[in-house]
Design a protein around this motif. Structure first.
Motif, PDB file in Angstrom:
ATOM      1  N   ASP A   1      36.749  38.850  36.296  1.00  0.00           N
ATOM      2  CA  ASP A   1      36.110  38.095  37.377  1.00  0.00           C
ATOM      3  C   ASP A   1      36.812  36.761  37.586  1.00  0.00           C
ATOM      4  O   ASP A   1      37.017  36.321  38.719  1.00  0.00           O
ATOM      5  N   ARG A   2      37.174  36.117  36.486  1.00  0.00           N
ATOM      6  CA  ARG A   2      37.854  34.829  36.595  1.00  0.00           C
ATOM      7  C   ARG A   2      39.232  34.989  37.232  1.00  0.00           C
ATOM      8  O   ARG A   2      39.710  34.088  37.925  1.00  0.00           O
ATOM      9  N   ALA A   3      39.857  36.120  36.974  1.00  0.00           N
ATOM     10  CA  ALA A   3      41.192  36.370  37.511  1.00  0.00           C
ATOM     11  C   ALA A   3      41.146  36.879  38.943  1.00  0.00           C
ATOM     12  O   ALA A   3      42.191  37.006  39.589  1.00  0.00           O
ATOM     13  N   GLY A   4      39.966  37.186  39.444  1.00  0.00           N
ATOM     14  CA  GLY A   4      39.847  37.669  40.806  1.00  0.00           C
ATOM     15  C   GLY A   4      40.298  39.100  40.998  1.00  0.00           C
ATOM     16  O   GLY A   4      40.689  39.499  42.108  1.00  0.00           O
ATOM     17  N   LEU A   5      40.234  39.917  39.937  1.00  0.00           N
ATOM     18  CA  LEU A   5      40.611  41.319  40.072  1.00  0.00           C
ATOM     19  C   LEU A   5      39.589  42.053  40.936  1.00  0.00           C
ATOM     20  O   LEU A   5      38.426  41.663  40.996  1.00  0.00           O
ATOM     21  N   PRO A   6      40.014  43.130  41.590  1.00  0.00           N
ATOM     22  CA  PRO A   6      39.118  43.845  42.511  1.00  0.00           C
ATOM     23  C   PRO A   6      37.991  44.551  41.773  1.00  0.00           C
ATOM     24  O   PRO A   6      38.009  44.675  40.546  1.00  0.00           O
ATOM     25  N   PRO A   7      37.006  45.050  42.507  1.00  0.00           N
ATOM     26  CA  PRO A   7      35.874  45.760  41.883  1.00  0.00           C
ATOM     27  C   PRO A   7      36.344  46.952  41.067  1.00  0.00           C
ATOM     28  O   PRO A   7      37.339  47.608  41.390  1.00  0.00           O
TER      29      PRO A   7
END
Length: 349
Positions: free
Chosen positions: A204-210
């Motif tokens: 989540d912190r890295a902004g990875l997709p769902p």
């Protein structure tokens, strides 16, 4: 020494021992001092830190002169929950009252009014319920630590998200309610280890997709396995490699070499099906940018695979999803800053 294998100085003196005799027994290795006036057998005292803390909790309650309930990290230890980087230097107790608590070198005394439904008994000790314990940790500990402990409690069906949210409504003056609610809503019963919980937070912190957790993957009716994480849109299977991944397990008769070989064959089958495998370790979780790089590389490899059309066929069967969805991104710290600053995240055992 009783069912908790503790010897108290007052009882020893009453049975004819004196302080010199107790000191001599400690020097000879027959006893080990747990805390002032409390002793245990050397075997008990030399066990892991959690077991030593549980012994200290029993000793603290036995010497407590007022009504108190084991709470916070100490309650989590009594309930058998994993304690990722939670300090066990002090025994946590909660006693009735509204004034602020206090701490000593060995004890953290909290004050709160706990109703009978918020207290249970474990091994003869009054302990805050699992739901209350998780909420207390969510109010007072770091977000990721609280989420990891909560994940374990949910995964083992020791509580539910609804029970946790209900417990938040009982907080006096809603103290820490916003912080606790954010942590509870980020918990997921599908996480099966601290490493998986921490991985999810870093994603989540890295902004990875769902992605989906514990996804069962089948191709043409053949079971290929279950993925820790599955990025369906990109055809990527995510796997966390903890230190015990290839060690001999109590319930697994295979040797580490066989486990590693079987895992390799499983990966080969996934790649043959047009999926790409992304692996990471504790070291890769030290900063979100590392996971970003691994995901980017896996996505490039996946898009170049001739079998990438599997995403249109969707040859995958979902496991039953929990009531909660994917956790929100609670951290806005930039990845570049984390990489420049270096790692501050602890490693789980």
């Amino acid at each position: 020494m009783g069912r908790n294998r503790l010897l108290f100085r007052t009882n020893a003196v009453g049975n004819g021992f004196d302080d010199h005799a107790l000191q001599r027994m400690c020097k000879q290795g027959d006893l080990a001092r747990v805390r002032p006036g409390v002793y245990a057998t050397p075997g008990d005292a030399a066990t892991d830190i959690t077991t030593r803390h549980v012994i200290a909790v029993h000793a603290a309650i036995a010497k407590q002169r007022t009504t108190a309930v084991v709470s916070h990290a100490s309650a989590a230890a009594i309930h058998g929950l994993p304690l990722w980087d939670l300090s066990l230097a002090r025994v946590h107790l909660t006693q009735p009252g509204t004034a602020g608590g206090h701490t000593t070198r060995r004890r953290h005394q909290h004050t709160a009014h706990l109703s009978p439904v918020q207290v249970t008994e474990v091994d003869g000790l009054p302990v805050s319920t699992v739901a209350r314990t998780i909420v207390d940790l969510a109010r007072t500990e770091q977000f990721d630590r609280a989420v990891a402990v909560g994940d374990a409690a949910l995964n083992n069906a020791m509580t539910t998200v609804d029970e946790l949210l209900e417990e938040i409504t009982r907080l006096p003056g809603r103290s820490g309610a916003t912080r606790a609610r954010a942590a509870v809503l980020a918990m997921d019963p599908r996480s099966e280890s601290i490493g998986e919980s921490w991985s999810r937070i870093v994603m989540d912190r890295a902004g990875l997709p769902p992605r989906e957790l514990q996804r069962v993957i089948r191709v043409n009716g053949d079971l290929l396995g279950r993925a820790d994480y599955f990025f369906d849109e990109h055809g990527i299977v995510g796997e966390f490699d903890g230190r015990v991944k290839y060690s001999r397990q109590i319930d697994d008769p295979r040797d580490p070499g066989q486990i590693a070989w079987d895992e390799k064959k499983r990966e080969d089958r996934l790649r043959d099906a047009g999926l790409e495998v992304m692996r990471w370790t504790w070291a890769d979780l030290d900063a979100p940018c590392r996971l970003q790089g691994l995901f980017g590389s896996a996505r490039t490899r996946a898009s170049a695979r001739p079998g990438s059309h599997h995403r249109r066929r969707r040859p995958v069967r979902r496991l039953r999803s929990p009531a909660t969805g994917s956790p929100p991104n609670h951290v806005t710290e930039s990845c570049a800053h984390r990489c420049r600053a270096g790692s501050t995240s602890p490693r789980a055992p």
